[in-house]
Design a protein around this motif. Sequence first.
Motif, PDB file in Angstrom:
ATOM      1  N   ASP A  44      27.200  39.043  58.354  1.00 46.88           N
ATOM      2  CA  ASP A  44      28.654  38.905  58.245  1.00 46.88           C
ATOM      3  C   ASP A  44      29.050  39.255  56.810  1.00 46.88           C
ATOM      4  O   ASP A  44      29.425  38.391  56.024  1.00 46.88           O
ATOM      5  N   LEU A  45      28.946  40.528  56.481  1.00 48.48           N
ATOM      6  CA  LEU A  45      29.148  40.958  55.098  1.00 48.48           C
ATOM      7  C   LEU A  45      30.616  40.970  54.702  1.00 48.48           C
ATOM      8  O   LEU A  45      30.930  40.949  53.510  1.00 48.48           O
ATOM      9  N   LYS A  46      31.504  40.996  55.676  1.00 43.81           N
ATOM     10  CA  LYS A  46      32.922  41.006  55.340  1.00 43.81           C
ATOM     11  C   LYS A  46      33.297  39.755  54.561  1.00 43.81           C
ATOM     12  O   LYS A  46      33.933  39.843  53.496  1.00 43.81           O
ATOM     13  N   SER A  47      32.906  38.587  55.059  1.00 44.33           N
ATOM     14  CA  SER A  47      33.235  37.353  54.355  1.00 44.33           C
ATOM     15  C   SER A  47      32.481  37.249  53.035  1.00 44.33           C
ATOM     16  O   SER A  47      33.002  36.732  52.038  1.00 44.33           O
ATOM     17  N   ASP A  48      31.240  37.774  52.998  1.00 44.31           N
ATOM     18  CA  ASP A  48      30.443  37.712  51.770  1.00 44.31           C
ATOM     19  C   ASP A  48      31.076  38.529  50.645  1.00 44.31           C
ATOM     20  O   ASP A  48      31.247  38.036  49.521  1.00 44.31           O
ATOM     21  N   ILE A  49      31.438  39.770  50.943  1.00 43.59           N
ATOM     22  CA  ILE A  49      31.984  40.622  49.885  1.00 43.59           C
ATOM     23  C   ILE A  49      33.390  40.169  49.504  1.00 43.59           C
ATOM     24  O   ILE A  49      33.789  40.254  48.336  1.00 43.59           O
ATOM     25  N   LEU A  50      34.162  39.628  50.469  1.00 49.88           N
ATOM     26  CA  LEU A  50      35.478  39.092  50.137  1.00 49.88           C
ATOM     27  C   LEU A  50      35.365  37.908  49.186  1.00 49.88           C
ATOM     28  O   LEU A  50      36.139  37.783  48.233  1.00 49.88           O
ATOM     29  N   LYS A  51      34.387  37.049  49.430  1.00 52.25           N
ATOM     30  CA  LYS A  51      34.178  35.905  48.542  1.00 52.25           C
ATOM     31  C   LYS A  51      33.830  36.369  47.136  1.00 52.25           C
ATOM     32  O   LYS A  51      34.358  35.846  46.141  1.00 52.25           O
ATOM     33  N   GLU A  52      32.940  37.347  47.040  1.00 56.62           N
ATOM     34  CA  GLU A  52      32.539  37.845  45.715  1.00 56.62           C
ATOM     35  C   GLU A  52      33.721  38.492  44.996  1.00 56.62           C
ATOM     36  O   GLU A  52      33.909  38.296  43.782  1.00 56.62           O
ATOM     37  N   LEU A  53      34.526  39.251  45.715  1.00 53.75           N
ATOM     38  CA  LEU A  53      35.700  39.877  45.096  1.00 53.75           C
ATOM     39  C   LEU A  53      36.721  38.830  44.664  1.00 53.75           C
ATOM     40  O   LEU A  53      37.364  38.969  43.620  1.00 53.75           O
ATOM     41  N   ASN A  54      36.878  37.784  45.478  1.00 49.43           N
ATOM     42  CA  ASN A  54      37.794  36.700  45.092  1.00 49.43           C
ATOM     43  C   ASN A  54      37.336  36.026  43.810  1.00 49.43           C
ATOM     44  O   ASN A  54      38.154  35.704  42.935  1.00 49.43           O
ATOM     45  N   ASP A  55      36.022  35.805  43.687  1.00 44.38           N
ATOM     46  CA  ASP A  55      35.488  35.205  42.462  1.00 44.38           C
ATOM     47  C   ASP A  55      35.739  36.108  41.265  1.00 44.38           C
ATOM     48  O   ASP A  55      36.103  35.627  40.176  1.00 44.38           O
ATOM     49  N   GLN A  56      35.536  37.413  41.443  1.00 44.86           N
ATOM     50  CA  GLN A  56      35.800  38.348  40.348  1.00 44.86           C
ATOM     51  C   GLN A  56      37.278  38.342  39.976  1.00 44.86           C
ATOM     52  O   GLN A  56      37.640  38.393  38.791  1.00 44.86           O
ATOM     53  N   GLN A  57      38.134  38.274  40.988  1.00 42.26           N
ATOM     54  CA  GLN A  57      39.578  38.263  40.719  1.00 42.26           C
ATOM     55  C   GLN A  57      39.964  37.051  39.884  1.00 42.26           C
ATOM     56  O   GLN A  57      40.764  37.159  38.939  1.00 42.26           O
ATOM     57  N   GLN A  59      38.012  35.371  37.801  1.00 33.82           N
ATOM     58  CA  GLN A  59      37.477  35.530  36.452  1.00 33.82           C
ATOM     59  C   GLN A  59      38.312  36.500  35.632  1.00 33.82           C
ATOM     60  O   GLN A  59      38.615  36.250  34.454  1.00 33.82           O
ATOM     61  N   PHE A  60      38.698  37.612  36.238  1.00 32.50           N
ATOM     62  CA  PHE A  60      39.489  38.596  35.484  1.00 32.50           C
ATOM     63  C   PHE A  60      40.910  38.102  35.231  1.00 32.50           C
ATOM     64  O   PHE A  60      41.519  38.442  34.216  1.00 32.50           O
ATOM     65  N   THR A  61      41.450  37.318  36.142  1.00 32.30           N
ATOM     66  CA  THR A  61      42.781  36.743  35.916  1.00 32.30           C
ATOM     67  C   THR A  61      42.762  35.808  34.718  1.00 32.30           C
ATOM     68  O   THR A  61      43.715  35.769  33.927  1.00 32.30           O
ATOM     69  N   ARG A  62      41.671  35.062  34.547  1.00 35.55           N
ATOM     70  CA  ARG A  62      41.547  34.174  33.393  1.00 35.55           C
ATOM     71  C   ARG A  62      41.521  34.957  32.079  1.00 35.55           C
ATOM     72  O   ARG A  62      41.961  34.458  31.037  1.00 35.55           O
ATOM     73  N   LEU A  63      40.985  36.168  32.129  1.00 30.91           N
ATOM     74  CA  LEU A  63      40.931  36.980  30.914  1.00 30.91           C
ATOM     75  C   LEU A  63      42.318  37.304  30.382  1.00 30.91           C
ATOM     76  O   LEU A  63      42.493  37.552  29.182  1.00 30.91           O
ATOM     77  N   ALA A  64      43.303  37.319  31.264  1.00 25.21           N
ATOM     78  CA  ALA A  64      44.667  37.650  30.838  1.00 25.21           C
ATOM     79  C   ALA A  64      45.210  36.648  29.818  1.00 25.21           C
ATOM     80  O   ALA A  64      46.151  36.959  29.078  1.00 25.21           O
ATOM     81  N   MET A  65      44.624  35.450  29.788  1.00 21.86           N
ATOM     82  CA  MET A  65      45.090  34.424  28.871  1.00 21.86           C
ATOM     83  C   MET A  65      44.507  34.577  27.470  1.00 21.86           C
ATOM     84  O   MET A  65      44.944  33.910  26.541  1.00 21.86           O
ATOM     85  N   ARG A  66      43.520  35.461  27.324  1.00 21.30           N
ATOM     86  CA  ARG A  66      42.882  35.618  26.036  1.00 21.30           C
ATOM     87  C   ARG A  66      43.632  36.630  25.165  1.00 21.30           C
ATOM     88  O   ARG A  66      44.207  37.591  25.687  1.00 21.30           O
ATOM     89  N   PRO A  67      43.620  36.436  23.856  1.00 25.88           N
ATOM     90  CA  PRO A  67      44.265  37.418  22.972  1.00 25.88           C
ATOM     91  C   PRO A  67      43.440  38.700  22.886  1.00 25.88           C
ATOM     92  O   PRO A  67      42.230  38.707  23.161  1.00 25.88           O
ATOM     93  N   ASN A  68      44.097  39.766  22.504  1.00 25.36           N
ATOM     94  CA  ASN A  68      43.445  41.062  22.273  1.00 25.36           C
ATOM     95  C   ASN A  68      42.816  41.659  23.525  1.00 25.36           C
ATOM     96  O   ASN A  68      41.862  42.443  23.442  1.00 25.36           O
ATOM     97  N   VAL A  69      43.317  41.280  24.685  1.00 27.39           N
ATOM     98  CA  VAL A  69      42.834  41.860  25.935  1.00 27.39           C
ATOM     99  C   VAL A  69      43.657  43.106  26.262  1.00 27.39           C
ATOM    100  O   VAL A  69      44.880  43.113  26.112  1.00 27.39           O
ATOM    101  N   ASP A  70      42.990  44.162  26.680  1.00 25.23           N
ATOM    102  CA  ASP A  70      43.671  45.383  27.088  1.00 25.23           C
ATOM    103  C   ASP A  70      44.317  45.132  28.452  1.00 25.23           C
ATOM    104  O   ASP A  70      43.684  45.242  29.488  1.00 25.23           O
ATOM    105  N   ARG A  71      45.613  44.795  28.429  1.00 24.11           N
ATOM    106  CA  ARG A  71      46.293  44.413  29.662  1.00 24.11           C
ATOM    107  C   ARG A  71      46.391  45.574  30.646  1.00 24.11           C
ATOM    108  O   ARG A  71      46.322  45.368  31.855  1.00 24.11           O
ATOM    109  N   GLN A  72      46.538  46.777  30.138  1.00 24.93           N
ATOM    110  CA  GLN A  72      46.643  47.921  31.037  1.00 24.93           C
ATOM    111  C   GLN A  72      45.337  48.115  31.814  1.00 24.93           C
ATOM    112  O   GLN A  72      45.356  48.306  33.041  1.00 24.93           O
ATOM    113  N   GLN A  73      44.211  48.034  31.121  1.00 24.59           N
ATOM    114  CA  GLN A  73      42.922  48.171  31.789  1.00 24.59           C
ATOM    115  C   GLN A  73      42.669  46.999  32.728  1.00 24.59           C
ATOM    116  O   GLN A  73      42.178  47.184  33.848  1.00 24.59           O
ATOM    117  N   LEU A  74      43.031  45.791  32.282  1.00 26.89           N
ATOM    118  CA  LEU A  74      42.837  44.601  33.109  1.00 26.89           C
ATOM    119  C   LEU A  74      43.681  44.680  34.377  1.00 26.89           C
ATOM    120  O   LEU A  74      43.198  44.375  35.480  1.00 26.89           O
TER     121      LEU A  74
END
Length: 241
Positions: A44-57, A59-74
Amino acid sequence: MRTFLRLEFLFAQYEHHRQDHSEFGVRATMDALLDILVVLSRYDLKSDILKELNDQQVQFTRLAMRPNVDRQQLDGVLDDITQAQTGLQRMVSQFAGSQLRESDFLDSILKRSSIPGGTCGFDLPHYHFWLAQAREHIRRDLDAWWVDVRPFCTAVDLYLRLLRGSVEIEPMDARRGMSVITPPGPALLIRVLVPIAARVYPEISAGKHRCTVRFMQAPKADTRPVQASADIPFQIQFCAL
């Protein structure tokens, strides 16, 4: 993770052989496609890869709170994740198993593929006939079978690309061909990079608290590999988000 890496390998095989329009190029394309469908039908890889992508999302959303982050790339990365999630969510779970069961054509090729030479013309005349069709006819059929696989291909490639880019590459030395390393923390993927000119390849074993990298030499394909006796400079990544 191993399943994702195997799929990445098979996706690359498929894309490579799609460029070859000869009969044996199309056969290799079909072999890669069937291998992909078998892997996707087993888990059941659909739920597995969705979970991993959600976790990445997250983590990357938290990066938006840091200074000096390239917002366009993020923002671009977050958009890629959202598009991959949307593509997967629109799909029916276990589509690959259904596709193999409902297509007598694909199922017949799959069953004969385990037999050496089992897909030759006299064994599968329908397949032989299909391979003789015009390039446009074959391309249309391949595209139809690939349409449901594409979201998985996009999602897995994105997930692994972001994971590999999550940490810096560290230089290391393997004394007399072996290095025992204490990882900086939990890792989802360990990558070892060594120049081809070194004429060695790594064997990696890992536990909770340490990782061992041994570099092996095999001067000829039919000789037994032995551990290198020289010091080997290499690079390593402990990939984690």
